[in-house]
Design a protein around this motif. Structure first.
Motif, PDB file in Angstrom:
ATOM      1  N   CYS A  25      -7.411  22.199   4.014  1.00 56.78           N
ATOM      2  CA  CYS A  25      -6.369  21.222   4.314  1.00 56.78           C
ATOM      3  C   CYS A  25      -6.972  19.893   4.746  1.00 56.78           C
ATOM      4  CB  CYS A  25      -5.459  21.735   5.414  1.00 56.78           C
ATOM      5  SG  CYS A  25      -4.483  23.149   4.908  1.00 56.78           S
ATOM      6  N   ALA A  26      -6.211  18.834   4.527  1.00 52.78           N
ATOM      7  CA  ALA A  26      -6.649  17.494   4.899  1.00 52.78           C
ATOM      8  C   ALA A  26      -5.437  16.595   5.069  1.00 52.78           C
ATOM      9  CB  ALA A  26      -7.573  16.919   3.837  1.00 52.78           C
ATOM     10  N   ILE A  27      -5.656  15.524   5.779  1.00 53.59           N
ATOM     11  CA  ILE A  27      -4.703  14.417   5.813  1.00 53.59           C
ATOM     12  C   ILE A  27      -5.226  13.424   4.789  1.00 53.59           C
ATOM     13  CG2 ILE A  27      -3.772  12.520   7.180  1.00 53.59           C
ATOM     14  CD1 ILE A  27      -4.154  14.401   9.629  1.00 53.59           C
ATOM     15  N   VAL A  28      -4.383  13.066   3.839  1.00 54.34           N
ATOM     16  CA  VAL A  28      -4.804  12.203   2.742  1.00 54.34           C
ATOM     17  C   VAL A  28      -3.930  10.960   2.744  1.00 54.34           C
ATOM     18  CG1 VAL A  28      -5.116  12.049   0.254  1.00 54.34           C
ATOM     19  CG2 VAL A  28      -5.481  14.229   1.424  1.00 54.34           C
ATOM     20  N   THR A  29      -4.573   9.794   2.680  1.00 48.85           N
ATOM     21  CA  THR A  29      -3.818   8.548   2.575  1.00 48.85           C
ATOM     22  C   THR A  29      -4.182   7.849   1.280  1.00 48.85           C
ATOM     23  OG1 THR A  29      -5.476   7.175   3.686  1.00 48.85           O
ATOM     24  CG2 THR A  29      -3.814   8.243   5.077  1.00 48.85           C
ATOM     25  N   ARG A  30      -3.210   7.231   0.701  1.00 50.07           N
ATOM     26  CA  ARG A  30      -3.433   6.410  -0.490  1.00 50.07           C
ATOM     27  C   ARG A  30      -3.224   4.970  -0.047  1.00 50.07           C
ATOM     28  NH1 ARG A  30      -1.006   7.303  -6.497  1.00 50.07           N
ATOM     29  NH2 ARG A  30      -1.785   5.346  -7.342  1.00 50.07           N
ATOM     30  N   ALA A  31      -4.284   4.189  -0.078  1.00 47.31           N
ATOM     31  CA  ALA A  31      -4.259   2.865   0.536  1.00 47.31           C
ATOM     32  C   ALA A  31      -3.382   1.854  -0.198  1.00 47.31           C
ATOM     33  CB  ALA A  31      -5.679   2.319   0.659  1.00 47.31           C
ATOM     34  N   ASP A  32      -3.294   1.938  -1.506  1.00 52.57           N
ATOM     35  CA  ASP A  32      -2.528   0.940  -2.245  1.00 52.57           C
ATOM     36  C   ASP A  32      -1.855   1.581  -3.448  1.00 52.57           C
ATOM     37  OD1 ASP A  32      -1.467  -1.194  -3.628  1.00 52.57           O
ATOM     38  OD2 ASP A  32      -3.267  -2.413  -3.513  1.00 52.57           O
ATOM     39  N   PHE A  33      -0.576   1.787  -3.345  1.00 53.53           N
ATOM     40  CA  PHE A  33       0.143   2.443  -4.435  1.00 53.53           C
ATOM     41  C   PHE A  33       0.431   1.502  -5.594  1.00 53.53           C
ATOM     42  CE2 PHE A  33       3.433   0.785  -1.692  1.00 53.53           C
ATOM     43  CZ  PHE A  33       4.348   0.260  -2.570  1.00 53.53           C
ATOM     44  N   THR A  34       0.161   0.220  -5.423  1.00 56.30           N
ATOM     45  CA  THR A  34       0.418  -0.711  -6.521  1.00 56.30           C
ATOM     46  C   THR A  34      -0.807  -0.915  -7.411  1.00 56.30           C
ATOM     47  OG1 THR A  34      -0.180  -2.659  -5.199  1.00 56.30           O
ATOM     48  CG2 THR A  34       2.137  -1.964  -5.168  1.00 56.30           C
ATOM     49  N   ALA A  35      -1.992  -0.506  -6.927  1.00 53.84           N
ATOM     50  CA  ALA A  35      -3.220  -0.644  -7.712  1.00 53.84           C
ATOM     51  C   ALA A  35      -3.753   0.761  -7.982  1.00 53.84           C
ATOM     52  CB  ALA A  35      -4.246  -1.488  -6.959  1.00 53.84           C
ATOM     53  N   THR A  36      -3.168   1.432  -8.949  1.00 51.51           N
ATOM     54  CA  THR A  36      -3.463   2.848  -9.166  1.00 51.51           C
ATOM     55  C   THR A  36      -4.913   3.112  -9.565  1.00 51.51           C
ATOM     56  OG1 THR A  36      -2.652   2.687 -11.425  1.00 51.51           O
ATOM     57  CG2 THR A  36      -1.094   3.427  -9.757  1.00 51.51           C
ATOM     58  N   ASN A  37      -5.636   2.134 -10.073  1.00 54.21           N
ATOM     59  CA  ASN A  37      -7.037   2.332 -10.433  1.00 54.21           C
ATOM     60  C   ASN A  37      -7.998   2.007  -9.292  1.00 54.21           C
ATOM     61  OD1 ASN A  37      -6.465   3.204 -13.032  1.00 54.21           O
ATOM     62  ND2 ASN A  37      -6.312   1.111 -13.785  1.00 54.21           N
ATOM     63  N   GLU A  38      -7.509   1.471  -8.198  1.00 51.52           N
ATOM     64  CA  GLU A  38      -8.348   1.094  -7.054  1.00 51.52           C
ATOM     65  C   GLU A  38      -8.187   2.124  -5.948  1.00 51.52           C
ATOM     66  OE1 GLU A  38     -10.984   0.030  -5.032  1.00 51.52           O
ATOM     67  OE2 GLU A  38     -10.661  -1.642  -6.406  1.00 51.52           O
ATOM     68  N   ARG A  39      -9.132   3.037  -5.833  1.00 51.14           N
ATOM     69  CA  ARG A  39      -9.042   4.131  -4.866  1.00 51.14           C
ATOM     70  C   ARG A  39     -10.084   3.996  -3.761  1.00 51.14           C
ATOM     71  NH1 ARG A  39      -4.801   3.998  -6.452  1.00 51.14           N
ATOM     72  NH2 ARG A  39      -4.654   4.114  -4.209  1.00 51.14           N
ATOM     73  N   LEU A  40     -10.752   2.845  -3.676  1.00 50.29           N
ATOM     74  CA  LEU A  40     -11.838   2.635  -2.730  1.00 50.29           C
ATOM     75  C   LEU A  40     -11.443   2.889  -1.275  1.00 50.29           C
ATOM     76  CD1 LEU A  40     -14.762   1.687  -2.282  1.00 50.29           C
ATOM     77  CD2 LEU A  40     -13.872  -0.646  -2.122  1.00 50.29           C
ATOM     78  N   TYR A  41     -10.231   2.537  -0.900  1.00 54.68           N
ATOM     79  CA  TYR A  41      -9.832   2.630   0.501  1.00 54.68           C
ATOM     80  C   TYR A  41      -8.976   3.845   0.824  1.00 54.68           C
ATOM     81  CZ  TYR A  41     -11.760  -2.007   0.553  1.00 54.68           C
ATOM     82  OH  TYR A  41     -12.619  -3.067   0.435  1.00 54.68           O
ATOM     83  N   ASP A  42      -8.798   4.739  -0.118  1.00 52.92           N
ATOM     84  CA  ASP A  42      -8.088   5.988   0.160  1.00 52.92           C
ATOM     85  C   ASP A  42      -8.906   6.808   1.163  1.00 52.92           C
ATOM     86  OD1 ASP A  42      -6.394   5.086  -1.788  1.00 52.92           O
ATOM     87  OD2 ASP A  42      -6.816   6.700  -3.200  1.00 52.92           O
TER      88      ASP A  42
END
Length: 71
Positions: free
Chosen positions: A39-56
């Motif tokens: 299990c983990a807590i997962v955040t998606r930093a920017d839902f408008t830039a679907t190809n940019e996952r650097l800050y997730d």
């Protein structure tokens, strides 16, 4: 309290924030964090830039059981 204020609090120094999560290891029938699933807590930093996952963020979660041993 106006629910919209929950998401508009300023960040702390360095972009940090604090919150309280009420969690339990049993997430579904037969699914227990640390026993049958990871299990983990997962955040998606920017839902408008679907190809940019650097800050997730993916933060693993462990639960203590009575006696102080983590699952």
């Amino acid at each position: 309290m106006n629910p919209s204020t929950y998401t508009t609090l300023p960040y702390e120094k360095g972009g940090a924030f604090r919150t309280t999560l009420n969690l339990r290891p049993e997430i579904a029938d037969g699914k227990v964090c640390g026993e049958t699933v990871r299990c983990a807590i997962v955040t998606r930093a920017d839902f408008t830039a679907t190809n940019e996952r650097l800050y997730d963020q993916y933060i693993p979660v462990r639960f203590a059981v009575p006696g102080g041993v983590a699952r």
